[in-house]
Write an enzyme that holds these catalytic residues in place. Structure first.
Site, short mmCIF file in Angstrom:
data_model
loop_
_atom_site.label_atom_id
_atom_site.label_comp_id
_atom_site.label_asym_id
_atom_site.label_seq_id
_atom_site.Cartn_x
_atom_site.Cartn_y
_atom_site.Cartn_z
N LYS A 169 -5.77 -13.32 -6.77
CA LYS A 169 -4.36 -13.19 -7.13
C LYS A 169 -3.66 -12.72 -5.86
O LYS A 169 -3.63 -11.54 -5.54
CB LYS A 169 -4.19 -12.16 -8.25
CG LYS A 169 -2.99 -12.34 -9.13
CD LYS A 169 -1.65 -12.14 -8.51
CE LYS A 169 -1.18 -10.79 -8.10
NZ LYS A 169 0.08 -10.86 -7.33
N GLY A 200 0.85 -15.56 -8.98
CA GLY A 200 1.66 -15.04 -10.09
C GLY A 200 1.97 -13.57 -9.89
O GLY A 200 1.62 -12.98 -8.87
N GLY A 202 1.86 -9.49 -10.45
CA GLY A 202 0.81 -8.51 -10.66
C GLY A 202 0.72 -8.08 -12.11
O GLY A 202 -0.37 -7.91 -12.66
N VAL A 205 -0.70 -11.91 -13.96
CA VAL A 205 -2.00 -12.43 -13.52
C VAL A 205 -2.93 -11.27 -13.14
O VAL A 205 -4.10 -11.23 -13.56
CB VAL A 205 -1.82 -13.40 -12.33
CG1 VAL A 205 -3.16 -13.90 -11.82
CG2 VAL A 205 -0.94 -14.58 -12.75
N GLY A 206 -2.40 -10.32 -12.36
CA GLY A 206 -3.22 -9.18 -11.94
C GLY A 206 -3.71 -8.38 -13.14
O GLY A 206 -4.89 -8.03 -13.24
N GLU A 244 -8.02 -0.47 -1.66
CA GLU A 244 -7.53 -0.22 -0.29
C GLU A 244 -6.05 0.08 -0.40
O GLU A 244 -5.25 -0.82 -0.63
CB GLU A 244 -7.77 -1.47 0.58
CG GLU A 244 -9.23 -1.84 0.77
CD GLU A 244 -9.99 -0.84 1.64
OE1 GLU A 244 -9.36 0.05 2.23
OE2 GLU A 244 -11.22 -0.96 1.72
N CYS A 278 -0.68 -0.57 6.63
CA CYS A 278 -1.27 0.60 5.99
C CYS A 278 -1.80 1.58 7.03
O CYS A 278 -1.80 2.79 6.82
CB CYS A 278 -2.40 0.16 5.07
SG CYS A 278 -3.59 -0.89 5.90
N GLU A 378 4.57 7.44 2.55
CA GLU A 378 4.45 6.18 3.29
C GLU A 378 5.79 5.45 3.25
O GLU A 378 6.32 5.20 2.17
CB GLU A 378 3.35 5.32 2.64
CG GLU A 378 3.07 4.06 3.40
CD GLU A 378 2.03 3.18 2.71
OE1 GLU A 378 2.17 2.94 1.51
OE2 GLU A 378 1.08 2.75 3.39
P1 NAD Z 1 1.69 -3.54 -4.43
O1 NAD Z 1 0.77 -2.52 -4.94
O2 NAD Z 1 3.07 -3.57 -4.94
O3 NAD Z 1 1.09 -5.00 -4.73
C1 NAD Z 1 -0.20 -5.36 -4.31
C2 NAD Z 1 -0.74 -6.45 -5.22
O4 NAD Z 1 -0.93 -5.92 -6.53
C3 NAD Z 1 0.22 -7.64 -5.38
O5 NAD Z 1 -0.54 -8.83 -5.38
C4 NAD Z 1 0.84 -7.38 -6.74
O6 NAD Z 1 1.29 -8.55 -7.37
C5 NAD Z 1 -0.34 -6.77 -7.49
N1 NAD Z 1 0.01 -5.98 -8.68
C6 NAD Z 1 1.18 -5.36 -8.97
N2 NAD Z 1 1.10 -4.76 -10.17
C7 NAD Z 1 -0.15 -4.99 -10.66
C8 NAD Z 1 -0.83 -4.62 -11.85
N3 NAD Z 1 -0.26 -3.88 -12.79
N4 NAD Z 1 -2.12 -5.01 -12.00
C9 NAD Z 1 -2.74 -5.74 -11.06
N5 NAD Z 1 -2.13 -6.14 -9.90
C10 NAD Z 1 -0.86 -5.76 -9.71
O7 NAD Z 1 1.66 -3.41 -2.84
P2 NAD Z 1 2.44 -4.28 -1.74
O8 NAD Z 1 3.87 -3.91 -1.70
O9 NAD Z 1 2.10 -5.72 -1.89
O10 NAD Z 1 1.72 -3.78 -0.39
C11 NAD Z 1 2.07 -2.61 0.26
C12 NAD Z 1 1.08 -1.50 0.00
O11 NAD Z 1 -0.24 -1.95 0.28
C13 NAD Z 1 1.29 -0.29 0.89
O12 NAD Z 1 1.17 0.89 0.15
C14 NAD Z 1 0.17 -0.40 1.91
O13 NAD Z 1 -0.21 0.81 2.50
C15 NAD Z 1 -0.92 -0.99 1.09
N6 NAD Z 1 -1.91 -1.64 1.96
C16 NAD Z 1 -3.15 -1.07 2.12
C17 NAD Z 1 -4.08 -1.65 2.98
C18 NAD Z 1 -5.46 -1.06 3.20
O14 NAD Z 1 -6.31 -1.74 3.75
N7 NAD Z 1 -5.71 0.17 2.81
C19 NAD Z 1 -3.73 -2.79 3.68
C20 NAD Z 1 -2.46 -3.33 3.50
C21 NAD Z 1 -1.56 -2.76 2.63
#
Ligand code: NAD
Length: 472
Positions: A169, A200, A202, A205-206, A244, A278, A378
């Protein structure tokens, strides 16, 4: 204008059952560049069923067969490096240099996983006991937008190396990049159902991946809030999880550092991927005795951090991914000023002449206290907090005084001393003197930065269970 209406399920591109359509916006000017039809629960369940069916055979493959598959994935993805880089630049405004590196690093994950296959003791025996490492099952791979291609390749490489089948996803903000990558990977000729991709939301689909009992493992990259929800909701079906998550990474500048090298290095880490990383080193810890010199050197070095068109190879900082992210970063710059930090460079609003897209001014705050909001939360944008410390112990205390523990850096001339400080930092990865990478070194966080590790054998081991067979 690009229109995406299908998902990749059971080895083929199939029309979406979900009918909701989302706009794809170019961050450099806010213009519409495409539309993507979002998958729903039904699309997700179809993909899970395909992965479950393929698992029966794929889980029994020998590591030599999986090594060949990883090799083919590497070749297939390598053929589209330029297209993938261009899609990243266009879709989320990743600057050219960073996007090129990220794409190559992602593709290299297939080669690194192939090498790591030989480092894992798949079978161990003693007396009448045999322990084998078995693929955990169908894996749901959920990615963030900020380096979607890297996360996708990395998670897929580890899962395939372990013998798992997957449903990916991708971030809904990465549909164009994902399409280029999946078209490329399709050419690798994987057994049907090993790789499935449903684009899709989160929450649709997530969430289905997290709650579906036929998914054994979730490997997730994203925010702490969503990571917490995955851990909580996944508990109902006893999901294995790799999370992560975010960071507020410290860069400890020691008092023997050569500032002409150390300051640019610190700024490069802070403004990595326009600060949308991140691992970005967004807290710079500076000895009080050298604060004035550091401020002067930062002012000079910031001239190299030009903001502009991400496609221009000379640009250091591109736009934020969306209007929402632009507003988010602005709110933190305002908060920093309200809480009494001093703007050394940058500040609120758009940079001069860049009013159209989601561009922000790279901003350096000084006189920051570690308990201020801008030092604890962050921001995910180009905002650096400079924090002064008294002694080496004080620097270590401040570096560790964070809910996060993903990445850290130490900058100094005396390497023994730098190592001593590094060994006391509560972070999953610590770099000395500049950011560097090793595809076999583990990646992941302490504390709120996550659970588990990725890359190399550590990444593969996150997709296995051990089974012991005992004879009498
Ligand atoms: P996000 O958590 O909003 O979304 C990440 C993914 O999760 C997306 O694909 C989203 O559609 C999905 N998602 C959202 N709600 C969900 C749910 N209820 N169930 C399952 N999946 C769901 O994060 P973002 O804005 O896409 O990315 C930024 C964040 O990611 C920052 O906090 C950053 O630090 C972190 N990040 C961490 C790493 C690492 O390696 N530690 C790397 C890159 C980004």
């Amino acid at each position: 204008m690009k229109t995406l209406t299908n998902h990749y399920i059971d080895g083929a591109f199939v029309e979406s059952h979900g009918r909701e359509v989302m706009d794809i916006i170019r961050p450099t000017n806010g213009q519409l560049i495409g539309r993507v039809t979002l998958g729903d629960e039904e699309d997700t369940r179809r993909a899970i069923a395909a992965a479950k069916s393929a698992f029966a055979t794929f889980s029994r493959t020998k590591k030599e067969e999986r090594a060949k598959i990883l090799h083919r994935l590497h070749e297939a993805a390598s053929a589209r490096v330029d297209d993938l880089t261009a899609a990243m630049i266009e879709e989320y405004g990743g600057v050219a240099q960073f996007s090129g590196l990220i794409v190559k690093s992602g593709i290299n994950a297939f080669a690194a996983a192939e090498q790591a296959l030989d480092k894992i003791p798949w079978t161990r025996s003693w007396d009448k006991t045999t322990v084998t490492m078995e693929p955990v099952g169908v894996a749901g791979l959920i990615t963030a937008w900020n380096a979607n291609a890297l996360f996708l390749c990395l998670k897929l490489a580890s899962a395939v190396a372990a013998g798992c089948t997957v449903v990916i996803k991708p971030s809904e903000l990465s549909s164009l990049q994902t399409r280029v990558l999946v078209e490329a990977l399709h050419k690798a000729g994987l057994p049907k159902g090993v790789l499935n991709v449903v684009t899709g939301l989160g929450t649709v689909v997530g969430a289905e991946l997290v709650r579906n009992p036929d998914v054994a493992k979730i490997s997730f990259t994203g925010s702490v809030t969503v990571g917490e929800a995955i851990m909580r909701d996944g508990a109902a079906t006893m999901k294995r999880v790799t999370l992560e998550l975010g960071g507020k990474s410290p860069t400890v500048l020691l008092d023997d550092a050569a500032l002409d090298k150390a300051v640019p290095s610190a700024l490069n880490m802070a403004f990595l991927n326009s600060g949308q990383a991140c691992a970005a080193g967004t807290r710079l810890l500076v000895p009080k005795s050298r604060l004035d010199e550091v401020k002067k050197t930062i002012r000079e070095a910031m001239r190299a951090f030009t903001v502009g068109d991400p496609a221009d190879p000379k640009t250091a900082i591109g736009p934020m991914v969306s209007q929402k992210q632009y507003e988010h970063v602005q709110s933190y710059i305002r908060k920093g000023i309200e809480e009494g930090a001093e703007v050394l460079v940058g500040g609120e609003g758009h940079p001069e002449g860049l009013d159209a897209g989601y561009y922000v001014k790279p901003t350096v705050f000084v006189n920051v206290k570690n308990d201020m909001t801008i030092a604890q939360e962050e921001i995910f944008g180009p905002v650096l907090s400079v924090i002064a410390y008294d002694s080496e112990d004080d620097a270590i205390r401040l570096a560790n005084d964070s809910k996060y523990g993903l990445h850290a850096a130490v900058l100094g001339t005396d390497i023994q001393r730098a190592r001593r400080v590094a060994s006391q930092l509560r972070a999953g990865r610590v770099v000395i003197n500049s950011m560097t990478d090793d595809p076999q070194a583990p990646w992941g966080g302490f504390k709120y930065s996550g659970v588990g590790r990725e890359y190399g054998r550590y990444g593969i081991e996150a997709f296995v269970e051990t089974r012991a067979i005992l004879e009498v």
